[in-house]
Design an enzyme around this catalytic site. Structure first.
Site, PDB file in Angstrom:
ATOM      1  N   ASP A 197       0.856  -1.197   0.000  1.00  0.00           N
ATOM      2  CA  ASP A 197       0.000   0.000   0.000  1.00  0.00           C
ATOM      3  C   ASP A 197       0.889   1.243   0.000  1.00  0.00           C
ATOM      4  O   ASP A 197       1.466   1.585   1.035  1.00  0.00           O
ATOM      5  CB  ASP A 197      -0.887  -0.035   1.253  1.00  0.00           C
ATOM      6  CG  ASP A 197      -1.771   1.197   1.379  1.00  0.00           C
ATOM      7  OD1 ASP A 197      -1.766   2.034   0.466  1.00  0.00           O
ATOM      8  OD2 ASP A 197      -2.465   1.293   2.404  1.00  0.00           O
ATOM      9  N   GLU A 223      -1.773  -1.157  -3.684  1.00  0.00           N
ATOM     10  CA  GLU A 223      -2.835  -0.248  -3.232  1.00  0.00           C
ATOM     11  C   GLU A 223      -2.423   1.209  -3.327  1.00  0.00           C
ATOM     12  O   GLU A 223      -1.297   1.571  -2.968  1.00  0.00           O
ATOM     13  CB  GLU A 223      -3.184  -0.603  -1.775  1.00  0.00           C
ATOM     14  CG  GLU A 223      -4.187   0.343  -1.128  1.00  0.00           C
ATOM     15  CD  GLU A 223      -4.608  -0.165   0.249  1.00  0.00           C
ATOM     16  OE1 GLU A 223      -4.545  -1.389   0.502  1.00  0.00           O
ATOM     17  OE2 GLU A 223      -5.007   0.682   1.080  1.00  0.00           O
ATOM     18  N   GLU A 249     -10.006   3.949  -0.395  1.00  0.00           N
ATOM     19  CA  GLU A 249     -10.248   4.226   1.024  1.00  0.00           C
ATOM     20  C   GLU A 249     -10.621   5.688   1.272  1.00  0.00           C
ATOM     21  O   GLU A 249     -11.185   6.008   2.309  1.00  0.00           O
ATOM     22  CB  GLU A 249      -9.025   3.843   1.870  1.00  0.00           C
ATOM     23  CG  GLU A 249      -7.818   4.715   1.655  1.00  0.00           C
ATOM     24  CD  GLU A 249      -6.626   4.272   2.512  1.00  0.00           C
ATOM     25  OE1 GLU A 249      -6.110   3.174   2.270  1.00  0.00           O
ATOM     26  OE2 GLU A 249      -6.248   5.015   3.424  1.00  0.00           O
ATOM     27  N   HIS A 299     -11.561  -1.200   3.234  1.00  0.00           N
ATOM     28  CA  HIS A 299     -10.533  -0.590   4.076  1.00  0.00           C
ATOM     29  C   HIS A 299     -11.022  -0.631   5.518  1.00  0.00           C
ATOM     30  O   HIS A 299     -12.198  -0.413   5.790  1.00  0.00           O
ATOM     31  CB  HIS A 299     -10.318   0.860   3.637  1.00  0.00           C
ATOM     32  CG  HIS A 299      -9.334   1.611   4.472  1.00  0.00           C
ATOM     33  ND1 HIS A 299      -9.712   2.488   5.468  1.00  0.00           N
ATOM     34  CD2 HIS A 299      -7.982   1.613   4.465  1.00  0.00           C
ATOM     35  CE1 HIS A 299      -8.622   3.012   6.021  1.00  0.00           C
ATOM     36  NE2 HIS A 299      -7.562   2.496   5.440  1.00  0.00           N
TER      37      HIS A 299
HETATM   38 MG    MG Z   1      -4.447   2.165   2.278  1.00  0.00          MG
END
Ligand code: MG
Length: 371
Positions: A197, A223, A249, A299
């Protein structure tokens, strides 16, 4: 039943650092009713902002605070109240913090519905054939590949079969990011899913080179490599790599995710139940994703209120995706629920109590209450 009060409780750690960790403060919403049932929810956002949005007096008909819309209403009319909150804040809302506030209220209303009927949220959403969901351990990227290896080994030993490293020291160069991934894969072997991420957007060129380099390392998803509004860049990235690209998210509402899917062409969307519109809106977003062949992996990086809601929701989806399980030791992550939700061998039991299935630990609330 009637709503008698909407209480916003802000918890905050004594020291808040400027790092990618949203468990340093939290806004909890308690909705009180004339029958004594109290629902709890949370908004994963700036708590001080949504407190204002909830408590604001009306400016005009489409610029109202949310609390005054709810007092005296039937809390079981969740869809009616959701639409009323959205429409009555549409001058200053429709996205962002107002939807975060509506999310907190929506979770509390579903909690009330469950408590009023004696059913869990997953039962209210149509039920589930499973008792546990798979969790992926989620942790900030430490300052060195060696430390990342050590943490990955420890999480694998705890039984996690999927691990995500995010934010922290990622995004400082393609070669550095790649060195982290190689080290983690070397530490955990081939049987554990690894997610990466980036969190803070890098350039399209950087993201494309990184994604292509990751193709040989069996990454479950990459991500948020790009800024959240760069939809054309997301579309170019997903067409340039085999690595599944995940994001969302920071996105809110059905129409926001419709744009992300149709214009951004991402592989996986990551709505947060405490941001994107609560369970009411997530149900619609899940249908949208299914119709477009896009996976939904929520998320979830906050208190056990959000973890409980996410587990309840994920259990009712046809493919039962992973639940993100933040393994930080922050007391707001670990101690807000009276009975903390734990992962055992990488799996989380679905709470069976009515509503969300969690109760507040009032000692924790008293200890970290901001005001
Ligand atoms: Mg994230």
């Amino acid at each position: 039943m009637k709503i008698t009060d909407v209480e916003t409780i802000i918890l905050r750690l004594p020291v808040v650092e400027l790092i990618g960790d949203g468990t340093q403060d939290v806004a909890i919403v308690k909705i009180h009713t004339d029958e004594g049932i109290v629902g709890i929810g949370e908004g994963h956002t700036s708590p001080y902002v949504i407190e204002s949005i909830i408590n604001a007096p009306a400016s005009h008909v489409a610029s109202r605070g949310l609390k005054e819309l709810l007092i005296g209403q039937n809390p079981l009319d969740i869809g009616v109240l959701w639409r009323r909150m959205f429409a009555s804040s549409s001058v200053y809302g429709r996205r962002g913090a107002v939807i975060h506030a509506i999310s907190a209220i929506d979770l509390a209303l579903w909690d009330i519905l469950g408590k009023a009927t004696g059913l869990s949220v997953s039962q209210l959403l149509g039920g589930t054939e499973i008792q546990e969901v798979d969790a992926y351990a989620s942790i900030l990227m430490p300052p060195s590949p060696h430390e990342a290896q050590r943490q990955a080994e420890a999480l694998a030993e705890q039984g996690f079969r999927a691990i995500k490293f995010g934010w922290g020291h990622l995004g400082a160069g393609v070669a550095k990011d790649l060195a982290y991934v190689k080290a983690i894969r070397e530490a955990v072997g081939c049987d554990i899913a690894i997610m990466i991420d980036i969190g803070t957007g890098v350039s399209l060129d950087y993201a494309t080179r990184l994604a292509r380099a990751l193709e040989d390392h069996d990454i479950y998803f990459l991500e948020e490599p790009l800024p959240p509004d760069d939809l054309a860049a997301y579309a170019r990235l997903t067409s340039a790599t085999q690595v599944p690209i995940a994001t969302g998210e920071k996105e809110t509402t059905l129409s926001g995710f419709e744009q992300l899917i149709t214009r951004g062409r991402v592989d996986i969307i990551q709505p947060d139940l405490a941001r994107a519109g609560g369970l009411t809106e997530l149900r619609r977003i899940a249908v949208l994703a299914q119709l477009h062949g896009v996976r939904l992996v929520p998320h979830c990086w906050s208190t056990d209120i959000l973890v409980a809601a996410t587990v309840q929701f994920v259990a009712t989806l046809p493919d039962h995706p992973y639940v993100e399980f933040c393994v930080n030791d922050s007391p707001l992550r670990r101690e807000v629920a009276r009975e903390p939700i734990t992962a055992s061998n990488g799996r989380i039991r679905i709470p069976t109590g009515p509503g969300l299935g969690v109760a507040l630990n009032e000692e924790t609330v008293a200890r970290y209450r901001y005001h």
